[in-house]
Design a protein around this motif. Structure first.
Motif, PDB file in Angstrom:
ATOM      1  N   ASP A   1      42.702  39.643  49.946  1.00 21.11           N
ATOM      2  CA  ASP A   1      42.338  41.207  50.548  1.00 21.11           C
ATOM      3  C   ASP A   1      41.835  41.895  49.121  1.00 21.11           C
ATOM      4  O   ASP A   1      41.601  42.817  49.043  1.00 21.11           O
ATOM      5  N   PHE A   2      43.185  41.700  48.296  1.00 19.63           N
ATOM      6  CA  PHE A   2      43.654  42.528  46.666  1.00 19.63           C
ATOM      7  C   PHE A   2      42.268  42.670  46.591  1.00 19.63           C
ATOM      8  O   PHE A   2      41.377  43.085  45.936  1.00 19.63           O
ATOM      9  N   SER A   3      41.254  40.837  46.290  1.00 18.41           N
ATOM     10  CA  SER A   3      40.410  40.222  45.519  1.00 18.41           C
ATOM     11  C   SER A   3      39.740  41.529  46.002  1.00 18.41           C
ATOM     12  O   SER A   3      38.259  41.616  45.424  1.00 18.41           O
ATOM     13  N   LEU A   4      39.178  41.128  47.153  1.00 18.04           N
ATOM     14  CA  LEU A   4      37.791  41.429  47.324  1.00 18.04           C
ATOM     15  C   LEU A   4      37.417  43.111  47.895  1.00 18.04           C
ATOM     16  O   LEU A   4      35.948  43.316  48.149  1.00 18.04           O
ATOM     17  N   ALA A   5      38.558  43.512  48.370  1.00 16.57           N
ATOM     18  CA  ALA A   5      38.652  45.630  48.025  1.00 16.57           C
ATOM     19  C   ALA A   5      37.844  45.789  46.906  1.00 16.57           C
ATOM     20  O   ALA A   5      37.184  46.423  46.631  1.00 16.57           O
ATOM     21  N   LEU A   6      38.612  45.332  45.889  1.00 14.60           N
ATOM     22  CA  LEU A   6      38.146  45.643  44.081  1.00 14.60           C
ATOM     23  C   LEU A   6      36.797  45.120  44.250  1.00 14.60           C
ATOM     24  O   LEU A   6      36.198  45.719  43.132  1.00 14.60           O
ATOM     25  N   PHE A   7      36.412  43.948  44.643  1.00 12.98           N
ATOM     26  CA  PHE A   7      34.661  43.057  44.523  1.00 12.98           C
ATOM     27  C   PHE A   7      33.937  44.533  44.743  1.00 12.98           C
ATOM     28  O   PHE A   7      33.235  44.333  44.478  1.00 12.98           O
ATOM     29  N   VAL A   8      33.909  44.562  46.042  1.00  8.37           N
ATOM     30  CA  VAL A   8      33.287  45.165  46.679  1.00  8.37           C
ATOM     31  C   VAL A   8      32.988  46.963  46.619  1.00  8.37           C
ATOM     32  O   VAL A   8      32.070  47.476  45.907  1.00  8.37           O
ATOM     33  N   SER A   9      34.603  47.311  46.220  1.00  6.55           N
ATOM     34  CA  SER A   9      34.810  48.511  45.589  1.00  6.55           C
ATOM     35  C   SER A   9      33.979  48.807  43.522  1.00  6.55           C
ATOM     36  O   SER A   9      32.985  49.485  44.534  1.00  6.55           O
ATOM     37  N   MET A  10      33.734  48.058  43.514  1.00  2.11           N
ATOM     38  CA  MET A  10      33.813  48.017  42.088  1.00  2.11           C
ATOM     39  C   MET A  10      32.161  48.039  41.876  1.00  2.11           C
ATOM     40  O   MET A  10      31.335  48.383  41.339  1.00  2.11           O
ATOM     41  N   SER A  11      31.373  46.901  42.763  1.00  6.12           N
ATOM     42  CA  SER A  11      29.931  46.820  43.794  1.00  6.12           C
ATOM     43  C   SER A  11      29.061  47.883  43.799  1.00  6.12           C
ATOM     44  O   SER A  11      27.572  48.076  43.544  1.00  6.12           O
ATOM     45  N   ILE A  12      30.385  48.486  45.148  1.00  9.33           N
ATOM     46  CA  ILE A  12      29.136  49.908  45.765  1.00  9.33           C
ATOM     47  C   ILE A  12      29.257  51.193  44.661  1.00  9.33           C
ATOM     48  O   ILE A  12      28.145  51.639  44.055  1.00  9.33           O
ATOM     49  N   VAL A  13      30.536  50.960  43.785  1.00  7.07           N
ATOM     50  CA  VAL A  13      30.388  52.159  43.013  1.00  7.07           C
ATOM     51  C   VAL A  13      29.198  52.269  41.724  1.00  7.07           C
ATOM     52  O   VAL A  13      29.094  53.305  41.286  1.00  7.07           O
ATOM     53  N   SER A  14      29.154  50.889  41.229  1.00  7.83           N
ATOM     54  CA  SER A  14      27.877  50.933  40.121  1.00  7.83           C
ATOM     55  C   SER A  14      26.558  50.648  40.864  1.00  7.83           C
ATOM     56  O   SER A  14      25.574  50.205  39.895  1.00  7.83           O
ATOM     57  N   MET A  15      26.576  51.244  41.974  1.00 10.38           N
ATOM     58  CA  MET A  15      25.145  51.053  42.077  1.00 10.38           C
ATOM     59  C   MET A  15      24.772  52.049  42.035  1.00 10.38           C
ATOM     60  O   MET A  15      24.964  53.853  41.414  1.00 10.38           O
TER      61      MET A  15
ATOM     62  N   PHE B   1      27.306  49.671  33.929  1.00 11.36           N
ATOM     63  CA  PHE B   1      28.073  49.155  34.143  1.00 11.36           C
ATOM     64  C   PHE B   1      27.770  47.745  33.420  1.00 11.36           C
ATOM     65  O   PHE B   1      27.376  47.241  33.661  1.00 11.36           O
ATOM     66  N   ASP B   2      29.170  47.430  32.577  1.00 11.19           N
ATOM     67  CA  ASP B   2      28.642  46.301  32.310  1.00 11.19           C
ATOM     68  C   ASP B   2      30.580  45.938  33.203  1.00 11.19           C
ATOM     69  O   ASP B   2      31.410  45.253  31.818  1.00 11.19           O
ATOM     70  N   PHE B   3      30.979  45.102  33.875  1.00 14.59           N
ATOM     71  CA  PHE B   3      32.213  44.037  34.626  1.00 14.59           C
ATOM     72  C   PHE B   3      31.804  42.939  35.306  1.00 14.59           C
ATOM     73  O   PHE B   3      32.356  42.386  36.015  1.00 14.59           O
ATOM     74  N   LYS B   4      30.408  42.655  34.584  1.00 13.18           N
ATOM     75  CA  LYS B   4      30.144  40.755  35.595  1.00 13.18           C
ATOM     76  C   LYS B   4      31.069  39.749  35.537  1.00 13.18           C
ATOM     77  O   LYS B   4      31.272  39.069  36.825  1.00 13.18           O
ATOM     78  N   THR B   5      32.059  39.444  34.387  1.00 12.34           N
ATOM     79  CA  THR B   5      32.640  38.344  34.823  1.00 12.34           C
ATOM     80  C   THR B   5      34.491  38.902  35.496  1.00 12.34           C
ATOM     81  O   THR B   5      34.743  38.304  35.867  1.00 12.34           O
ATOM     82  N   VAL B   6      34.716  40.200  35.063  1.00 17.02           N
ATOM     83  CA  VAL B   6      35.809  40.840  36.090  1.00 17.02           C
ATOM     84  C   VAL B   6      35.444  40.882  37.849  1.00 17.02           C
ATOM     85  O   VAL B   6      36.312  40.421  38.289  1.00 17.02           O
ATOM     86  N   ASN B   7      35.111  41.255  37.729  1.00 13.04           N
ATOM     87  CA  ASN B   7      33.816  40.343  39.400  1.00 13.04           C
ATOM     88  C   ASN B   7      33.612  39.756  39.469  1.00 13.04           C
ATOM     89  O   ASN B   7      33.758  39.222  40.836  1.00 13.04           O
ATOM     90  N   THR B   8      33.319  38.395  38.772  1.00  8.59           N
ATOM     91  CA  THR B   8      33.610  37.176  39.219  1.00  8.59           C
ATOM     92  C   THR B   8      34.791  36.862  39.257  1.00  8.59           C
ATOM     93  O   THR B   8      34.607  35.639  40.694  1.00  8.59           O
ATOM     94  N   LEU B   9      35.859  37.368  38.491  1.00  5.42           N
ATOM     95  CA  LEU B   9      36.769  36.524  39.221  1.00  5.42           C
ATOM     96  C   LEU B   9      37.800  37.018  40.244  1.00  5.42           C
ATOM     97  O   LEU B   9      37.934  36.196  41.028  1.00  5.42           O
ATOM     98  N   PHE B  10      37.239  37.943  40.392  1.00  8.32           N
ATOM     99  CA  PHE B  10      37.296  38.970  41.877  1.00  8.32           C
ATOM    100  C   PHE B  10      36.985  37.890  43.203  1.00  8.32           C
ATOM    101  O   PHE B  10      38.125  37.493  43.977  1.00  8.32           O
ATOM    102  N   TYR B  11      35.490  38.090  43.158  1.00  8.76           N
ATOM    103  CA  TYR B  11      34.810  37.070  43.843  1.00  8.76           C
ATOM    104  C   TYR B  11      35.003  35.629  44.320  1.00  8.76           C
ATOM    105  O   TYR B  11      35.556  35.767  45.352  1.00  8.76           O
ATOM    106  N   CYS B  12      35.549  34.452  43.378  1.00 10.33           N
ATOM    107  CA  CYS B  12      36.374  33.687  42.819  1.00 10.33           C
ATOM    108  C   CYS B  12      37.738  33.906  43.606  1.00 10.33           C
ATOM    109  O   CYS B  12      37.401  32.225  44.520  1.00 10.33           O
ATOM    110  N   LEU B  13      38.387  34.636  43.460  1.00  8.76           N
ATOM    111  CA  LEU B  13      39.419  34.366  43.688  1.00  8.76           C
ATOM    112  C   LEU B  13      39.515  34.542  45.033  1.00  8.76           C
ATOM    113  O   LEU B  13      39.738  34.085  46.062  1.00  8.76           O
ATOM    114  N   PHE B  14      38.975  35.554  45.582  1.00 11.70           N
ATOM    115  CA  PHE B  14      38.713  36.138  47.248  1.00 11.70           C
ATOM    116  C   PHE B  14      37.857  34.329  47.853  1.00 11.70           C
ATOM    117  O   PHE B  14      37.969  34.503  49.156  1.00 11.70           O
ATOM    118  N   PHE B  15      37.173  34.066  47.338  1.00 12.51           N
ATOM    119  CA  PHE B  15      36.671  32.596  47.487  1.00 12.51           C
ATOM    120  C   PHE B  15      37.920  31.614  47.659  1.00 12.51           C
ATOM    121  O   PHE B  15      37.651  30.816  49.458  1.00 12.51           O
TER     122      PHE B  15
END
Length: 407
Positions: A283-297, A66-80
């Motif tokens: 909510d949208f950003s957090l859900a996507l970040f967490v789902s992608m993080s767990i999917v990629s484990m 999995f290579d999605f660091k940039t988009v995951n960082t975006l959603f993480y930062c939007l949530f914060f």
């Protein structure tokens, strides 16, 4: 037959992340027990997809990358940024004392995690440098700290340290995601915090906004504001870097969100519909970040953990549960807010801050929003804890190296 390595880029991982959310929503509707015990949709669906990829790996069919660091960082930062925008001036003043208490508790738990790792490891005759890879390095620190500190043990001769640290971080992420919601539900039920009148405070604007309809203009405005907040966060991040301070980008984005909220408060532009829209972006950003993080484990990494290491990791889970229940929950006020913050503390002490936020959100979705928890926990878990944990890890690694040399 050799496994086919399949590369999952940004859009493929987003695709799987959204499927995980929908799958989790579907299962929560079909099985009310998941809602009863506050298991998040992103965690439920993401874990199932992760298990499917593990089965395919063991069947020798494929190995995902999995290579999605940039988009995951975006959603993480939007949530914060959205979390920061939820913090009014009154909340900033109210949360100051709790931040100090929580910071001390987070540091104390991190120290206890390493003490337990070395103590239990010694009883099980595990090399101290290896047992340290099950303490606050992967637990409070997550995969980032695992990758940063494990090389120290590798250089000291423990070649398996990196694999143990990464596998332990994965174990912690799964444990925190699955335990956090039911744990919060247990505390709320046990102490009778279901009734909002017990909070001795009126509903916040965010609570009120839950019943407010949004319009297209407000939604677009909120997205623009959160992107703008992330831009402010990036400027803060670059400025601090030049000053020699290494503050995580998501913390800077939270500061950007706070700045945006202060401006909105000062100019009288805060409306219920705007807060609802900002909350929706979060909510949208957090859900996507967490789902992608767990999917990629890569769950098969856990197979490298032997019985001794499993015991060490289970000891960590027990420690975190006991500590957050008897200390965090009580010292932060022994009320509904402190119950949600205890869930958050469990989350970032076993997995990472996103685990904290998604499990807290699921508890709050069932009961009610905790404005203090969603301000205090990101500040501690996303910033202060990173600093204190690094200092504590350094000290305990010195102890582990001396213990290892004496074996």
């Amino acid at each position: 037959m050799e496994r086919i390595v399949i590369e999952f880029g940004m859009f493929e991982t987003l695709f799987l992340g959204v499927i995980g959310i929908y799958l989790g929503d579907f299962l929560r509707k079909k099985f009310p027990v998941l809602v009863k015990y506050c298991l998040p949709s992103a965690v439920v669906g993401g874990t199932i997809i992760s298990i499917i990829t593990m089965i395919l790996y063991y069947a020798g069919i494929m190995e995902p990358n999995f290579d999605f660091k940039t988009v995951n960082t975006l959603f993480y930062c939007l949530f914060f940024a959205a979390s920061g925008a939820a913090a009014s001036l009154a909340l900033l003043k109210q949360g100051g004392k709790l931040v100090v208490i929580f910071a001390v508790l987070a540091a104390l738990l991190a120290a206890c995690q390493n003490a337990v790792a070395l103590g239990v490891g010694n009883l099980l005759h595990v090399n101290p440098l290896i047992s340290m890879m099950t303490g606050s390095i992967p637990m409070t620190g997550g995969h980032g700290n695992a990758a940063s500190f494990a090389p120290i043990a590798v250089e000291a001769g423990q070649t398996a340290a990196m694999e143990v640290a990464i596998a332990s971080a994965t174990f912690g992420l799964i444990a925190g995601s699955l335990i956090g919601g039911p744990y919060g539900n247990f505390i709320v039920k046990k102490f009778g915090f279901e009734n909002p009148e017990l909070d001795n405070q009126q509903n916040t604007l965010v609570d009120t906004a839950k019943t407010v309809l949004m319009n297209k203009k407000t939604m677009i405005s909120s997205v623009n504001m959160m992107v703008f907040a992330c831009g402010i966060g990036q400027l803060i991040f670059l400025g601090l870097q030049k000053a020699g301070a290494n503050i995580p980008i998501h913390v800077c984005c939270m500061l950007g969100g706070i700045i945006v909220r202060v401006f909105l408060d000062k100019t009288g532009r805060v409306t219920d519909s705007l807060l609802e829209a900002i909350d929706t972006v979060g909510d949208f950003s957090l859900a996507l970040f967490v789902s992608m993080s767990i999917v990629s484990m890569k769950l098969w990494q856990l197979a490298d953990l032997g019985p001794q290491l499993i015991v060490l990791l289970l000891a960590q889970v027990v420690l975190v549960l006991v500590f957050t229940y008897f200390l965090t929950f009580r010292l932060l006020g022994k009320n509904y807010d402190s119950a949600v913050m205890a869930v958050g503390h469990l989350g970032f002490s076993t997995g990472a801050v996103p685990v904290s936020m998604t499990t807290m959100k699921t508890v709050c979705d069932k009961y009610r929003f905790s404005k203090l928890a969603f301000f205090v926990v990101p500040v501690i878990g996303g910033f202060i804890s990173n600093i204190s944990n690094a200092l504590i890890i350094t000290k305990f690694l010195d102890i582990a190296i001396k213990m290892s040399a004496g074996m």
